[in-house]
Design a protein around this motif. Structure first.
Motif, PDB file in Angstrom:
ATOM      1  N   ARG A 163       4.342   0.400  -7.279  1.00  0.00           N
ATOM      2  CA  ARG A 163       3.705   1.727  -7.279  1.00  0.00           C
ATOM      3  C   ARG A 163       2.188   1.599  -7.180  1.00  0.00           C
TER       4      ARG A 163
ATOM      5  N   PHE B  76      -0.256   5.062   1.940  1.00  0.00           N
ATOM      6  CA  PHE B  76       0.569   5.752   0.936  1.00  0.00           C
ATOM      7  C   PHE B  76       1.889   6.226   1.549  1.00  0.00           C
TER       8      PHE B  76
ATOM      9  N   TYR C 295       5.175   7.765  -0.215  1.00  0.00           N
ATOM     10  CA  TYR C 295       4.596   8.983  -0.803  1.00  0.00           C
ATOM     11  C   TYR C 295       4.695  10.106   0.238  1.00  0.00           C
TER      12      TYR C 295
END
Lengths: 218, 153
Positions: free
Chosen positions: A3, B89, B94
């Motif tokens: 992450r 990302f 994401y």
């Protein structure tokens, strides 16, 4: 950990870009050099000088005949020279991206071989807009030589001569050695003038102040 | 059986997504390097050198090359960095970053069209750095357009 990875990558690239840019800026920015005394002599070849040797103020310009800001500065410097009898030294610094700048510098040097450097200097700057956009600038330089009543065949030979080419290169090498990168680069009493001040609005007051501040020479 | 096909399809889509956004991030990094270089050249007053090309000087030295006191190349560097960030990302899954990436690239594409118009019809000169940047942005736009339909959220 996965992450966090995109954050780490983005921050790393951002830091690298800013750091790389800052490093490049530090290596490329002008050094703001103090000019060492440059006078005529075997190392400097011909030096083009206007005004008395003992003048209180000396302007030394590294110029490119095809550079528009140099052209805009030419007449104000002439006026200052006449008004305050200052000393003006001109050195060639033709920039590679100006297609005809080097040829123009050679034309001025060739005219100088017949004692008309400054006349050609003024003419080249005055007519800059014309010959800069010409496909055959050389023909115009020869026309200017004719206007100045130069010996045309000698002018042509001088323009192509090794001596004239070397003189231009010598000026350029000298400029590069003391940190000149752009034109016009001006030295006022051996002190580099900030690039933002080398324009017709800011330079004359600086010269006037220097003249006022100078002690009368004996 | 159906479940296996579904998983395989999701895995394939995810891999394609990673490759696509990875390529986009790579292109954006190249653009970022170029735009940073041009910005530094502008700040040190060496726009003029421009690889010895007078056309290049004509473009980068023109009033179109800056907005106020800010060089367009500096804004380009910001845009490339944004595109790179969003692509990274998005590549990591994401979802909102995909939309931001698309909008950033579309804005860059429109700006590029304007700058190409300026070079062709107003300045009558082309800067090789600008053309290279335009090529990179066309590639990014191609990637945005080429994404699978499900990706365009």
């Amino acid at each position: 950990m996965k992450r966090l990875l995109p954050f780490i990558i983005v921050i790393a690239v951002g830091v690298l870009a800013v750091g790389g840019g800052a490093y490049l800026y530090r290596t490329k920015r002008p050094a703001g050099p103090r000019l060492s005394k440059i006078e005529s002599g075997p190392a400097s070849g011909t030096v083009h000088v206007l005004g008395p040797e003992n003048a209180a103020v000396t302007i030394e310009e590294f110029g490119d005949f095809q550079c528009p800001p140099c052209g805009r500065l030419s007449e104000p410097i002439n006026q200052l020279q006449r008004q305050y009898n200052i000393r003006v030294i001109y050195r060639n610094f033709p920039l590679p991206m100006h297609a005809h700048a080097r040829e123009a510098a050679c034309a001025a040097e060739a005219a100088g071989r017949q004692g008309k450097f400054w006349e050609m200097h003024d003419l080249l700057y005055r007519e800059q807009d014309v010959w800069s956009h010409s496909m055959d600038a050389r023909a115009l330089f020869e026309a200017y030589a004719g206007m100045l009543q130069l010996d045309l065949s000698r002018f042509r030979n001088d323009m192509d001569s090794n001596e004239v080419q070397e003189q231009v290169e010598l000026d350029q090498r000298r400029g590069a050695a003391i940190g000149v990168r752009t034109t016009p680069t001006i030295f006022l009493n051996n002190q580099a003038v900030a690039p933002g001040d080398t324009n017709p609005d800011k330079l004359p007051p600086m010269v006037e102040n220097a003249v006022k501040g100078a002690k009368p020479s004996s | 059986m159906n479940s296996q096909v579904g998983e395989s399809s999701i895995s394939g889509s995810s891999r394609a997504q990673t490759i696509l956004y990875g390529a986009a991030a790579l292109i954006a990094v190249v653009g970022l390097a170029e735009a940073t270089y041009l910005t530094v050249m502008y700040l040190v007053g060496e726009t003029a050198v421009c690889g010895g090309s007078s056309d290049c000087f004509q473009v980068l030295g023109s009033s179109y090359a800056r907005i106020g006191r800010v060089p367009v190349s500096g804004l380009g560097a910001l845009a490339y960095f944004s595109a790179f960030s969003f692509a990274t990302f998005a590549g990591f899954g994401y979802a909102p970053a995909r939309r931001f990436f698309s909008w950033t690239v579309i804005a860059m594409f429109c700006t590029t069209l304007w700058l190409l118009y300026v070079q062709a019809f107003r300045l009558h000169a082309f800067c090789r750095y600008c053309l290279f940047s335009a090529a990179l942005i066309f590639l990014l736009t191609g990637l945005v357009v080429a994404r699978p339909a499900g990706e365009r959220t």
